[in-house]
Write an enzyme that holds these catalytic residues in place. Structure first.
Site, PDB file in Angstrom:
ATOM      1  N   ARG A  23       0.857  -1.187   0.000  1.00 13.07           N
ATOM      2  CA  ARG A  23       0.000   0.000   0.000  1.00 13.07           C
ATOM      3  C   ARG A  23       0.891   1.235   0.000  1.00 13.07           C
ATOM      4  O   ARG A  23       1.945   1.259   0.629  1.00 13.07           O
ATOM      5  CB  ARG A  23      -0.910  -0.017   1.220  1.00 13.07           C
ATOM      6  CG  ARG A  23      -1.850  -1.218   1.259  1.00 13.07           C
ATOM      7  CD  ARG A  23      -2.686  -1.260   2.537  1.00 13.07           C
ATOM      8  NE  ARG A  23      -3.568  -2.425   2.540  1.00 13.07           N
ATOM      9  CZ  ARG A  23      -3.254  -3.609   3.073  1.00 13.07           C
ATOM     10  NH1 ARG A  23      -2.075  -3.771   3.663  1.00 13.07           N
ATOM     11  NH2 ARG A  23      -4.103  -4.608   3.019  1.00 13.07           N
ATOM     12  N   LYS A  52      -2.017   1.932  21.033  1.00  8.81           N
ATOM     13  CA  LYS A  52      -2.971   1.539  22.071  1.00  8.81           C
ATOM     14  C   LYS A  52      -2.685   2.352  23.323  1.00  8.81           C
ATOM     15  O   LYS A  52      -1.547   2.460  23.758  1.00  8.81           O
ATOM     16  CB  LYS A  52      -2.838   0.040  22.363  1.00  8.81           C
ATOM     17  CG  LYS A  52      -3.201  -0.833  21.170  1.00  8.81           C
ATOM     18  CD  LYS A  52      -3.086  -2.295  21.527  1.00  8.81           C
ATOM     19  CE  LYS A  52      -3.450  -3.169  20.338  1.00  8.81           C
ATOM     20  NZ  LYS A  52      -3.314  -4.601  20.645  1.00  8.81           N
ATOM     21  N   HIS A 142      -2.442   3.558  -6.076  1.00  8.71           N
ATOM     22  CA  HIS A 142      -2.929   2.201  -5.802  1.00  8.71           C
ATOM     23  C   HIS A 142      -2.821   1.312  -7.033  1.00  8.71           C
ATOM     24  O   HIS A 142      -2.804   0.078  -6.909  1.00  8.71           O
ATOM     25  CB  HIS A 142      -4.382   2.263  -5.323  1.00  8.71           C
ATOM     26  CG  HIS A 142      -4.950   0.928  -4.952  1.00  8.71           C
ATOM     27  ND1 HIS A 142      -4.565   0.239  -3.819  1.00  8.71           N
ATOM     28  CD2 HIS A 142      -5.852   0.136  -5.584  1.00  8.71           C
ATOM     29  CE1 HIS A 142      -5.221  -0.910  -3.756  1.00  8.71           C
ATOM     30  NE2 HIS A 142      -6.000  -0.998  -4.821  1.00  8.71           N
ATOM     31  N   ARG A 145      -0.121  -1.468  -7.018  1.00  7.89           N
ATOM     32  CA  ARG A 145      -0.504  -2.673  -6.262  1.00  7.89           C
ATOM     33  C   ARG A 145      -1.470  -3.522  -7.094  1.00  7.89           C
ATOM     34  O   ARG A 145      -1.310  -4.733  -7.207  1.00  7.89           O
ATOM     35  CB  ARG A 145      -1.136  -2.242  -4.933  1.00  7.89           C
ATOM     36  CG  ARG A 145      -1.673  -3.364  -4.046  1.00  7.89           C
ATOM     37  CD  ARG A 145      -2.087  -2.730  -2.710  1.00  7.89           C
ATOM     38  NE  ARG A 145      -2.922  -3.561  -1.876  1.00  7.89           N
ATOM     39  CZ  ARG A 145      -2.474  -4.472  -1.002  1.00  7.89           C
ATOM     40  NH1 ARG A 145      -1.179  -4.667  -0.881  1.00  7.89           N
ATOM     41  NH2 ARG A 145      -3.311  -5.165  -0.245  1.00  7.89           N
ATOM     42  N   HIS A 168      -4.028  -9.424   2.122  1.00  9.16           N
ATOM     43  CA  HIS A 168      -5.484  -9.325   2.271  1.00  9.16           C
ATOM     44  C   HIS A 168      -5.937 -10.412   3.229  1.00  9.16           C
ATOM     45  O   HIS A 168      -5.384 -11.513   3.236  1.00  9.16           O
ATOM     46  CB  HIS A 168      -6.181  -9.546   0.921  1.00  9.16           C
ATOM     47  CG  HIS A 168      -6.219  -8.322   0.062  1.00  9.16           C
ATOM     48  ND1 HIS A 168      -5.276  -8.067  -0.916  1.00  9.16           N
ATOM     49  CD2 HIS A 168      -7.102  -7.288   0.023  1.00  9.16           C
ATOM     50  CE1 HIS A 168      -5.580  -6.933  -1.525  1.00  9.16           C
ATOM     51  NE2 HIS A 168      -6.658  -6.432  -0.980  1.00  9.16           N
ATOM     52  N   TYR A 177      -8.267 -10.981  -9.153  1.00  9.26           N
ATOM     53  CA  TYR A 177      -6.902 -11.165  -9.654  1.00  9.26           C
ATOM     54  C   TYR A 177      -6.602 -12.621  -9.974  1.00  9.26           C
ATOM     55  O   TYR A 177      -5.618 -12.915 -10.631  1.00  9.26           O
ATOM     56  CB  TYR A 177      -5.879 -10.679  -8.625  1.00  9.26           C
ATOM     57  CG  TYR A 177      -6.082  -9.266  -8.166  1.00  9.26           C
ATOM     58  CD1 TYR A 177      -5.912  -8.195  -9.034  1.00  9.26           C
ATOM     59  CD2 TYR A 177      -6.451  -8.986  -6.854  1.00  9.26           C
ATOM     60  CE1 TYR A 177      -6.094  -6.889  -8.620  1.00  9.26           C
ATOM     61  CE2 TYR A 177      -6.631  -7.676  -6.424  1.00  9.26           C
ATOM     62  CZ  TYR A 177      -6.454  -6.642  -7.313  1.00  9.26           C
ATOM     63  OH  TYR A 177      -6.645  -5.360  -6.902  1.00  9.26           O
TER      64      TYR A 177
END
Length: 199
Positions: A23, A52, A142, A145, A168, A177
């Site tokens: 990305r 966090k 993008h 990618r 993913h 794809y």
């Protein structure tokens, strides 16, 4: 992109985006200290990673890290781009942060004082290099990618390998794809022929 007017910084960025299928925000966020040159890989924060908060407002840097891999094209370009730099952002602007602008120390090269290249700047540069119908008609970051995954799918990569490469989490996001060739379907079918070994 082999065009002479494309700066080495952009050539390296575009090649790294394509070979890693990463990305754009991940690649732009990489620092030199994150790079494993021998292994042709680096670790990036997983998509959606957030700091966090501990009790009493203390912030803890607690991220899930994922590994991106690149190949020979990126491996050739990176040393030329870095010119001996050993720390700070891989991709830099050509300017220092403006006066009064608060910038995270991780986003500034400690040796040159130049700031990290932002997504908006990288997108504008790509548009400049690829637009055919005026500003705003060029490629999107993008698309590197997308192109990488499409080419891997056309080359016969399995759905599981595409998931491993792209990181993913859901197979349905990658099915477009995954296009097995007629030859690979025929080869698979041959496993069902009489006498074929079965478990």
């Amino acid at each position: 992109m082999a065009r002479r007017e494309v700066h080495l910084r952009e050539k390296t960025l575009y090649r790294m985006l394509y070979e890693s299928a990463g990305r754009s925000e991940e690649i732009l966020g990489v620092n030199i200290e994150d790079l494993d040159f021998a292994g042709r890989r680096c670790q990036v924060k997983a998509k959606g990673a957030r700091t966090k908060a501990r009790r009493r407002g203390q912030v803890r840097e607690d991220f899930v890290l994922e590994t991106l891999y690149w190949d020979a094209g990126t491996a050739r370009l990176l040393p030329r781009l870095l010119k001996g730099r050993t720390r700070g952002p891989v991709f830099l602007t050509h300017r220092r942060p403006g006066p009064g602008k608060v910038v995270n120390s991780r986003d500034v090269c400690p040796d040159t004082g130049l700031a990290r290249l932002s997504y908006g700047q990288a997108r504008a540069l790509l548009d400049e290099h690829t637009a055919v119908g005026g500003p705003g008609t060029g490629w999107n970051l993008h698309e590197f990618r997308h192109s990488a995954l499409t080419h891997l799918g056309q080359a016969g990569a399995s759905l599981l390998m595409l998931m491993a490469k792209s990181r993913h989490k859901k197979p349905e996001n990658l099915r477009r794809y995954f296009k097995p060739s007629p030859e690979s379907i025929a080869e698979l079918t041959s496993l069902l022929a009489p006498g074929a070994s079965r478990r």
